[in-house]
Scaffold this motif. Structure first.
Motif, PDB file in Angstrom:
ATOM      1  N   MET A 135       0.847  -1.194   0.000  1.00  0.00           N
ATOM      2  CA  MET A 135       0.000   0.000   0.000  1.00  0.00           C
ATOM      3  C   MET A 135       0.888   1.251   0.000  1.00  0.00           C
ATOM      4  SD  MET A 135      -3.289   0.677   0.328  1.00  0.00           S
ATOM      5  CE  MET A 135      -4.281   2.091   0.625  1.00  0.00           C
ATOM      6  N   ILE A 136       0.598   2.151  -0.902  1.00  0.00           N
ATOM      7  CA  ILE A 136       1.394   3.369  -1.036  1.00  0.00           C
ATOM      8  C   ILE A 136       0.804   4.462  -0.158  1.00  0.00           C
ATOM      9  CG2 ILE A 136       2.104   5.183  -2.658  1.00  0.00           C
ATOM     10  CD1 ILE A 136       1.989   2.939  -4.838  1.00  0.00           C
ATOM     11  N   ASP A 137       1.649   5.083   0.629  1.00  0.00           N
ATOM     12  CA  ASP A 137       1.247   6.201   1.478  1.00  0.00           C
ATOM     13  C   ASP A 137       1.397   7.482   0.656  1.00  0.00           C
ATOM     14  OD1 ASP A 137       0.849   8.182   3.342  1.00  0.00           O
ATOM     15  OD2 ASP A 137       2.346   7.447   4.762  1.00  0.00           O
ATOM     16  N   LEU A 138       0.303   7.889   0.007  1.00  0.00           N
ATOM     17  CA  LEU A 138       0.360   9.012  -0.909  1.00  0.00           C
ATOM     18  C   LEU A 138       0.735  10.307  -0.194  1.00  0.00           C
ATOM     19  CD1 LEU A 138       0.097   9.976  -3.812  1.00  0.00           C
ATOM     20  CD2 LEU A 138      -2.355  10.345  -3.388  1.00  0.00           C
ATOM     21  N   VAL A 139       0.230  10.521   0.992  1.00  0.00           N
ATOM     22  CA  VAL A 139       0.562  11.739   1.737  1.00  0.00           C
ATOM     23  C   VAL A 139       2.068  11.826   1.961  1.00  0.00           C
ATOM     24  CG1 VAL A 139       0.296  12.947   3.950  1.00  0.00           C
ATOM     25  CG2 VAL A 139      -1.713  11.977   2.810  1.00  0.00           C
ATOM     26  N   ASN A 140       2.676  10.725   2.343  1.00  0.00           N
ATOM     27  CA  ASN A 140       4.130  10.699   2.542  1.00  0.00           C
ATOM     28  C   ASN A 140       4.856  10.983   1.230  1.00  0.00           C
ATOM     29  OD1 ASN A 140       6.433  10.274   4.258  1.00  0.00           O
ATOM     30  ND2 ASN A 140       6.738   8.334   3.177  1.00  0.00           N
ATOM     31  N   GLU A 141       4.363  10.414   0.138  1.00  0.00           N
ATOM     32  CA  GLU A 141       4.988  10.653  -1.173  1.00  0.00           C
ATOM     33  C   GLU A 141       4.850  12.119  -1.582  1.00  0.00           C
ATOM     34  OE1 GLU A 141       6.883   8.539  -2.882  1.00  0.00           O
ATOM     35  OE2 GLU A 141       6.561   7.036  -1.317  1.00  0.00           O
ATOM     36  N   ILE A 142       3.708  12.711  -1.296  1.00  0.00           N
ATOM     37  CA  ILE A 142       3.489  14.134  -1.614  1.00  0.00           C
ATOM     38  C   ILE A 142       4.451  15.008  -0.822  1.00  0.00           C
ATOM     39  CG2 ILE A 142       1.863  16.069  -1.392  1.00  0.00           C
ATOM     40  CD1 ILE A 142      -0.382  13.999  -2.013  1.00  0.00           C
ATOM     41  N   LYS A 143       4.685  14.654   0.423  1.00  0.00           N
ATOM     42  CA  LYS A 143       5.588  15.445   1.267  1.00  0.00           C
ATOM     43  C   LYS A 143       7.018  15.454   0.732  1.00  0.00           C
ATOM     44  CE  LYS A 143       2.920  15.083   5.497  1.00  0.00           C
ATOM     45  NZ  LYS A 143       2.792  14.504   6.844  1.00  0.00           N
ATOM     46  N   LYS A 144       7.363  14.461  -0.066  1.00  0.00           N
ATOM     47  CA  LYS A 144       8.701  14.399  -0.663  1.00  0.00           C
ATOM     48  C   LYS A 144       8.837  15.284  -1.904  1.00  0.00           C
ATOM     49  CE  LYS A 144       9.253   9.500   0.527  1.00  0.00           C
ATOM     50  NZ  LYS A 144       9.387   8.157  -0.089  1.00  0.00           N
ATOM     51  N   VAL A 145       7.702  15.737  -2.449  1.00  0.00           N
ATOM     52  CA  VAL A 145       7.711  16.492  -3.706  1.00  0.00           C
ATOM     53  C   VAL A 145       8.292  17.887  -3.487  1.00  0.00           C
ATOM     54  CG1 VAL A 145       6.257  17.529  -5.501  1.00  0.00           C
ATOM     55  CG2 VAL A 145       5.728  15.245  -4.638  1.00  0.00           C
ATOM     56  N   ASN A 146       9.203  18.254  -4.373  1.00  0.00           N
ATOM     57  CA  ASN A 146       9.669  19.644  -4.449  1.00  0.00           C
ATOM     58  C   ASN A 146       9.923  19.948  -5.923  1.00  0.00           C
ATOM     59  OD1 ASN A 146      12.300  18.749  -5.164  1.00  0.00           O
ATOM     60  ND2 ASN A 146      12.925  18.696  -3.017  1.00  0.00           N
ATOM     61  N   HIS A 147      10.567  21.059  -6.224  1.00  0.00           N
ATOM     62  CA  HIS A 147      10.735  21.443  -7.622  1.00  0.00           C
ATOM     63  C   HIS A 147      11.994  20.862  -8.273  1.00  0.00           C
ATOM     64  CE1 HIS A 147       7.224  23.831  -8.249  1.00  0.00           C
ATOM     65  NE2 HIS A 147       7.408  24.434  -7.095  1.00  0.00           N
ATOM     66  N   SER A 148      12.706  19.991  -7.573  1.00  0.00           N
ATOM     67  CA  SER A 148      13.875  19.371  -8.210  1.00  0.00           C
ATOM     68  C   SER A 148      13.396  18.400  -9.290  1.00  0.00           C
ATOM     69  CB  SER A 148      14.734  18.631  -7.185  1.00  0.00           C
ATOM     70  OG  SER A 148      14.126  17.417  -6.811  1.00  0.00           O
ATOM     71  N   GLN A 149      14.137  18.314 -10.344  1.00  0.00           N
ATOM     72  CA  GLN A 149      13.788  17.433 -11.463  1.00  0.00           C
ATOM     73  C   GLN A 149      13.622  15.984 -10.999  1.00  0.00           C
ATOM     74  OE1 GLN A 149      13.364  18.800 -14.632  1.00  0.00           O
ATOM     75  NE2 GLN A 149      12.462  16.834 -15.156  1.00  0.00           N
ATOM     76  N   GLU A 150      14.525  15.547 -10.138  1.00  0.00           N
ATOM     77  CA  GLU A 150      14.474  14.169  -9.655  1.00  0.00           C
ATOM     78  C   GLU A 150      13.175  13.885  -8.904  1.00  0.00           C
ATOM     79  OE1 GLU A 150      16.886  11.133  -6.671  1.00  0.00           O
ATOM     80  OE2 GLU A 150      17.483  13.236  -6.757  1.00  0.00           O
ATOM     81  N   LYS A 151      12.797  14.779  -7.989  1.00  0.00           N
ATOM     82  CA  LYS A 151      11.576  14.571  -7.190  1.00  0.00           C
ATOM     83  C   LYS A 151      10.331  14.629  -8.065  1.00  0.00           C
ATOM     84  CE  LYS A 151      13.608  14.492  -3.107  1.00  0.00           C
ATOM     85  NZ  LYS A 151      13.682  13.339  -2.255  1.00  0.00           N
ATOM     86  N   ARG A 152      10.327  15.576  -9.025  1.00  0.00           N
ATOM     87  CA  ARG A 152       9.184  15.674  -9.945  1.00  0.00           C
ATOM     88  C   ARG A 152       9.045  14.391 -10.760  1.00  0.00           C
ATOM     89  NH1 ARG A 152      10.684  21.469 -12.060  1.00  0.00           N
ATOM     90  NH2 ARG A 152      11.705  20.176 -13.595  1.00  0.00           N
ATOM     91  N   ASN A 153      10.168  13.912 -11.293  1.00  0.00           N
ATOM     92  CA  ASN A 153      10.133  12.691 -12.101  1.00  0.00           C
ATOM     93  C   ASN A 153       9.702  11.483 -11.281  1.00  0.00           C
ATOM     94  OD1 ASN A 153      10.936  14.119 -14.359  1.00  0.00           O
ATOM     95  ND2 ASN A 153      13.080  13.527 -14.187  1.00  0.00           N
ATOM     96  N   ASN A 154      10.206  11.386 -10.053  1.00  0.00           N
ATOM     97  CA  ASN A 154       9.828  10.265  -9.191  1.00  0.00           C
ATOM     98  C   ASN A 154       8.329  10.261  -8.911  1.00  0.00           C
ATOM     99  OD1 ASN A 154      12.495   9.446  -9.051  1.00  0.00           O
ATOM    100  ND2 ASN A 154      12.851  10.300  -7.009  1.00  0.00           N
ATOM    101  N   PHE A 155       7.792  11.446  -8.604  1.00  0.00           N
ATOM    102  CA  PHE A 155       6.373  11.521  -8.282  1.00  0.00           C
ATOM    103  C   PHE A 155       5.524  11.225  -9.524  1.00  0.00           C
ATOM    104  CE2 PHE A 155       2.351  13.582  -7.134  1.00  0.00           C
ATOM    105  CZ  PHE A 155       2.122  12.974  -5.908  1.00  0.00           C
ATOM    106  N   THR A 156       5.925  11.780 -10.655  1.00  0.00           N
ATOM    107  CA  THR A 156       5.200  11.522 -11.902  1.00  0.00           C
ATOM    108  C   THR A 156       5.223  10.031 -12.226  1.00  0.00           C
ATOM    109  OG1 THR A 156       5.702  13.725 -12.739  1.00  0.00           O
ATOM    110  CG2 THR A 156       5.103  12.063 -14.368  1.00  0.00           C
TER     111      THR A 156
END
Length: 185
Positions: free
Chosen positions: A1-22
């Motif tokens: 089960m994916i904890d979406l809230v936790n994944e959202i908290k990791k999001v920032n404007h870095s290319q790596e974080k954007r790509n990971n979330f996408t």
């Protein structure tokens, strides 16, 4: 089960974080309703990060959000935090470009007239309210395209841009000049 809230908290404007979330959303499209629900929690800070994540997904593939247009468009009139308004305005611009410029058959089937009307309302609201330049620029561009279908939009857009031009930033003026030039033809 994916904890979406936790994944959202990791999001920032870095290319790596954007790509990971996408990538996460592309691999798990079943997470989209939950993401949109978090975007709709407009009083919470996490809604801003969720909106960024939704924007990143739209940049990657606008078609993924089309089944969820009603829920996304319902957020537009209530979103108010600047870090959430900007990505919502950008998502609108992506939708409008897909509909009018690239003429995507998938978008044209699912972005109904009522959706386009609600996007129009939101864009005018953003253009005349106290928003950051990026939000206003996306709204101008979307309204210009919408005005190719709804003829009343171009005259209203021109009035607003000419009235607000002197009191705005160089970035606003640059986009306004571009749109006013198109409106003159």
């Amino acid at each position: 089960m994916i904890d979406l809230v936790n994944e959202i908290k990791k999001v920032n404007h870095s290319q790596e974080k954007r790509n990971n979330f996408t990538s996460l959303l592309v691999e798990h499209p079943d997470l989209l309703p939950e993401l949109i629900s978090i975007c709709a929690q407009v009083d919470k800070e996490i809604s801003c990060r969720a909106s960024w994540g939704l924007e990143f997904l739209c940049r990657h593939d606008i078609k993924t959000i089309l089944p969820h247009l009603d829920a996304i468009i319902a957020i537009l009139p209530v979103v108010y935090q600047h870090p959430a308004v900007r990505p919502m305005a950008k998502i609108c611009e992506y939708l409008i470009f897909s509909y009018y410029k690239t003429r995507s058959s998938t978008t044209r089937k699912q972005l109904h007239q009522i959706h386009r009307e609600k996007i129009t309302e939101a864009c005018f609201d953003w253009l005349i309210s106290d928003q950051k330049v990026a939000t206003k620029a996306y709204a101008m561009t979307s309204l210009y395209q919408l005005g190719t279908e709804f003829t009343w939009i171009h005259p209203e857009l021109k009035i607003i841009l000419e009235k607000d031009y002197p009191k705005n930033s160089a970035a606003y003026k640059a986009r306004a000049r571009m749109i006013l030039k198109k409106l003159a033809h």
